[in-house]
Design a protein around this motif. Structure first.
Motif, PDB file in Angstrom:
ATOM      1  N   LEU A 136     -17.997  10.020  47.702  1.00 25.43           N
ATOM      2  CA  LEU A 136     -16.836  10.922  47.663  1.00 25.43           C
ATOM      3  C   LEU A 136     -17.087  11.998  46.616  1.00 25.43           C
ATOM      4  N   GLY A 137     -16.410  13.107  46.788  1.00 29.65           N
ATOM      5  CA  GLY A 137     -16.511  14.183  45.799  1.00 29.65           C
ATOM      6  C   GLY A 137     -17.131  15.434  46.384  1.00 29.65           C
ATOM      7  N   SER A 138     -18.244  15.255  47.117  1.00 26.47           N
ATOM      8  CA  SER A 138     -18.900  16.457  47.655  1.00 26.47           C
ATOM      9  C   SER A 138     -18.056  17.068  48.775  1.00 26.47           C
ATOM     10  N   GLN A 139     -17.382  16.224  49.554  1.00 26.93           N
ATOM     11  CA  GLN A 139     -16.589  16.740  50.675  1.00 26.93           C
ATOM     12  C   GLN A 139     -15.459  17.643  50.173  1.00 26.93           C
ATOM     13  N   ASP A 140     -14.758  17.181  49.118  1.00 23.97           N
ATOM     14  CA  ASP A 140     -13.663  17.992  48.577  1.00 23.97           C
ATOM     15  C   ASP A 140     -14.197  19.288  47.979  1.00 23.97           C
ATOM     16  N   ALA A 141     -15.358  19.201  47.332  1.00 29.80           N
ATOM     17  CA  ALA A 141     -15.929  20.405  46.715  1.00 29.80           C
ATOM     18  C   ALA A 141     -16.252  21.443  47.797  1.00 29.80           C
ATOM     19  N   VAL A 142     -16.834  20.989  48.913  1.00 28.19           N
ATOM     20  CA  VAL A 142     -17.160  21.918  50.012  1.00 28.19           C
ATOM     21  C   VAL A 142     -15.875  22.465  50.623  1.00 28.19           C
ATOM     22  N   ALA A 143     -14.902  21.588  50.876  1.00 24.72           N
ATOM     23  CA  ALA A 143     -13.656  22.015  51.530  1.00 24.72           C
ATOM     24  C   ALA A 143     -12.913  23.045  50.664  1.00 24.72           C
TER      25      ALA A 143
ATOM     26  N   THR B  11     -30.834   9.745  42.963  1.00 24.24           N
ATOM     27  CA  THR B  11     -29.824   8.937  43.658  1.00 24.24           C
ATOM     28  C   THR B  11     -28.563   9.797  43.867  1.00 24.24           C
ATOM     29  N   GLU B  12     -27.591   9.255  44.592  1.00 25.83           N
ATOM     30  CA  GLU B  12     -26.312   9.955  44.775  1.00 25.83           C
ATOM     31  C   GLU B  12     -25.254   9.350  43.831  1.00 25.83           C
ATOM     32  N   LEU B  13     -25.724   8.871  42.683  1.00 27.53           N
ATOM     33  CA  LEU B  13     -24.889   8.134  41.730  1.00 27.53           C
ATOM     34  C   LEU B  13     -23.546   8.810  41.425  1.00 27.53           C
ATOM     35  N   SER B  14     -23.567  10.136  41.191  1.00 25.96           N
ATOM     36  CA  SER B  14     -22.326  10.831  40.812  1.00 25.96           C
ATOM     37  C   SER B  14     -21.261  10.750  41.883  1.00 25.96           C
ATOM     38  N   TYR B  15     -21.691  10.499  43.114  1.00 24.37           N
ATOM     39  CA  TYR B  15     -20.753  10.491  44.245  1.00 24.37           C
ATOM     40  C   TYR B  15     -20.383   9.067  44.630  1.00 24.37           C
TER      41      TYR B  15
ATOM     42  N   ALA C 292     -15.186   7.860  37.156  1.00 18.44           N
ATOM     43  CA  ALA C 292     -14.389   9.047  36.805  1.00 18.44           C
ATOM     44  C   ALA C 292     -12.960   8.896  37.330  1.00 18.44           C
ATOM     45  N   ALA C 293     -12.823   8.342  38.536  1.00 18.65           N
ATOM     46  CA  ALA C 293     -11.481   8.142  39.108  1.00 18.65           C
ATOM     47  C   ALA C 293     -10.699   7.141  38.257  1.00 18.65           C
ATOM     48  N   ALA C 294     -11.375   6.097  37.780  1.00 16.45           N
ATOM     49  CA  ALA C 294     -10.707   5.094  36.935  1.00 16.45           C
ATOM     50  C   ALA C 294     -10.188   5.748  35.651  1.00 16.45           C
ATOM     51  N   ARG C 295     -11.019   6.603  35.062  1.00 18.74           N
ATOM     52  CA  ARG C 295     -10.586   7.273  33.818  1.00 18.74           C
ATOM     53  C   ARG C 295      -9.380   8.170  34.085  1.00 18.74           C
ATOM     54  N   ARG C 296      -9.418   8.899  35.234  1.00 16.43           N
ATOM     55  CA  ARG C 296      -8.277   9.769  35.572  1.00 16.43           C
ATOM     56  C   ARG C 296      -6.994   8.955  35.716  1.00 16.43           C
ATOM     57  N   GLN C 297      -7.121   7.747  36.260  1.00 10.63           N
ATOM     58  CA  GLN C 297      -5.941   6.890  36.456  1.00 10.63           C
ATOM     59  C   GLN C 297      -5.630   6.059  35.210  1.00 10.63           C
ATOM     60  N   GLN C 298      -6.381   6.288  34.140  1.00 16.67           N
ATOM     61  CA  GLN C 298      -6.241   5.530  32.883  1.00 16.67           C
ATOM     62  C   GLN C 298      -6.336   4.026  33.120  1.00 16.67           C
TER      63      GLN C 298
ATOM     64  N   LEU D 187     -11.654  -0.441  33.183  1.00 18.36           N
ATOM     65  CA  LEU D 187     -12.464  -1.293  34.065  1.00 18.36           C
ATOM     66  C   LEU D 187     -13.835  -1.501  33.399  1.00 18.36           C
ATOM     67  N   PRO D 188     -13.915  -2.434  32.470  1.00 19.70           N
ATOM     68  CA  PRO D 188     -15.116  -2.555  31.634  1.00 19.70           C
ATOM     69  C   PRO D 188     -16.378  -2.926  32.407  1.00 19.70           C
ATOM     70  N   GLN D 189     -16.256  -3.755  33.453  1.00 25.64           N
ATOM     71  CA  GLN D 189     -17.470  -4.146  34.207  1.00 25.64           C
ATOM     72  C   GLN D 189     -18.091  -2.927  34.892  1.00 25.64           C
ATOM     73  N   LEU D 190     -17.230  -2.116  35.488  1.00 23.57           N
ATOM     74  CA  LEU D 190     -17.730  -0.923  36.187  1.00 23.57           C
ATOM     75  C   LEU D 190     -18.359   0.053  35.195  1.00 23.57           C
ATOM     76  N   GLU D 191     -17.678   0.253  34.072  1.00 23.76           N
ATOM     77  CA  GLU D 191     -18.194   1.163  33.037  1.00 23.76           C
ATOM     78  C   GLU D 191     -19.572   0.706  32.554  1.00 23.76           C
ATOM     79  N   GLN D 192     -19.642  -0.607  32.309  1.00 20.70           N
ATOM     80  CA  GLN D 192     -20.896  -1.168  31.798  1.00 20.70           C
ATOM     81  C   GLN D 192     -22.015  -1.039  32.842  1.00 20.70           C
ATOM     82  N   LEU D 193     -21.630  -1.251  34.099  1.00 23.89           N
ATOM     83  CA  LEU D 193     -22.614  -1.130  35.184  1.00 23.89           C
ATOM     84  C   LEU D 193     -23.174   0.292  35.225  1.00 23.89           C
ATOM     85  N   GLN D 194     -22.273   1.273  35.068  1.00 24.18           N
ATOM     86  CA  GLN D 194     -22.724   2.670  35.089  1.00 24.18           C
ATOM     87  C   GLN D 194     -23.676   2.935  33.911  1.00 24.18           C
TER      88      GLN D 194
END
Ligand code: NAP
Length: 303
Positions: A105-112, A261-265, A272-278, A281-288
């Motif tokens: 996700l992300g590239s579609q909205d940017a193009v649109a 890789t397409e990591l950013s998407y 990034a979505a988790a941070r926006r929603q405050q 999610l420590p496991q996801l953050e750590q994985l990144q």
């Protein structure tokens, strides 16, 4: 109506060859003169399906050709999407339709956002293809293409052309839910296969880690208004791990072959979505963080 295909890689070639085989008008848009010359030397696109090769002399052109574009399949990687579309933007007719085939996700909205006068359809594909050589594509895995428009639930009339070309597809009134679900599956599986350097099936030996990632991904989907995409996520992840046990994930293949890789998407978009929603999610953050460290150590792009 001509199908313009921008991005003659694995999926773009797979679509182009099947549309051409059905007698539909197709044109490839190649990035520069060198690629166009290489394509001419190759004599067309070769589709290899069930061990049988068939070549299609599909016409090709440069982005700066003059003919207006009414229908475009954008089949490049997510990180190339905006720039690729910019190269043909002035040729897009008002009301032209674009099919955005990017993973994550992300590239579609940017193009649109860049194309307010055109209709952008989002596609989520589970078909598999790879390129054994330039302008050759192997159809490696049957699958499904879900198409949808987040702003308009009405399907376009030309879906019958896909039917005619044997491109399996389904109109999805909630394409964002499909893309979110696929992104969540990807986040639960692909980064771990890179970190453990393993096939999908070997993640069965990391079940606690997979389960805790899934519970954070469920919280993320729910927090982002995607409750339907969160349903039974963990079961689905386990099913995919089992069903694709012998496969290397796409992210694993990218890293193993030294490709971006397409990591950013994917995981990057999720964090990034988790941070926006405050959401914490420590496991996801750590994985990144672990994945970024892994990519840095191999000199690969971190986004
Ligand atoms: P790919 O084989 O790398 O093909 C991408 C193509 O885009 C390349 O041919 C590249 O050209 C072209 N391209 C990039 N920028 C361009 C530009 N500015 N102008 C013209 N052409 C440009 O990628 P893919 O595997 O088809 O993947 C496309 C998307 O589908 C990705 O988001 C991927 O995650 C997703 N997907 C792929 C599969 C699969 O099985 N392959 C399955 C599901 C989803 P060059 O050849 O000149 O570099």
């Amino acid at each position: 109506m001509t199908w313009h295909i921008l991005g003659a890689g694995s999926l773009g070639s797979l679509w182009a060859a099947r549309l051409a085989r059905a007698g539909l008008p197709v044109r490839l848009i190649l990035r520069n003169r060198q690629r166009l010359e290489a394509y001419r030397q190759a004599g067309g696109l070769t589709l290899i399906e069930a061990g049988q090769a068939q070549r299609f002399a599909i016409p090709a052109e440069l982005p700066q050709a003059h003919a207006p574009i009414h229908r475009l399949l954008l089949a490049c990687k997510a990180y190339d999407a905006q720039q690729a579309v910019a190269s043909i933007a002035r040729r897009l007719a008002p009301g032209a339709e674009l099919l955005l085939l990017q993973n994550g996700l992300g590239s579609q909205d940017a193009v649109a956002r860049d194309l307010p006068a055109q209709r952008c359809l989002f596609v989520s594909s589970t078909e598999g293809a790879f390129r054994p050589a330039d302008f050759q594509v192997v159809f490696a895995g049957q699958g499904q293409n879900w198409l949808g428009d987040p702003h308009d639930p009405q399907p376009p009339a030309w879906l019958s052309e896909l039917q005619h070309a044997g491109i399996t597809h389904q109109w999805s009134p909630d394409i964002l839910a499909r893309l979110w679900r696929k992104l969540a599956l990807n986040c639960a599986i692909n980064p771990l296969t890179v970190l453990y350097d393993c096939r999908n099936g070997e993640l069965a030996g990391h079940s606690v880690e997979v389960a805790s990632l899934c519970s954070e991904l469920v919280a993320l989907l729910q927090g982002c208004g995607q409750a339907a995409a969160a349903e039974h996520l963990h079961e689905d992840v386990l099913r995919v791990i089992h069903a694709t046990a012998a496969n290397y994930s796409s992210m694993h293949q990218d890293v193993a072959q030294g490709r971006r890789t397409e990591l950013s998407y994917l995981l990057g978009y999720a964090c990034a979505a988790a941070r926006r929603q405050q959401l914490h999610l420590p496991q996801l953050e750590q994985l990144q963080q672990r994945l970024i460290k892994h990519l840095r150590e191999r000199g690969l792009p971190l986004d």
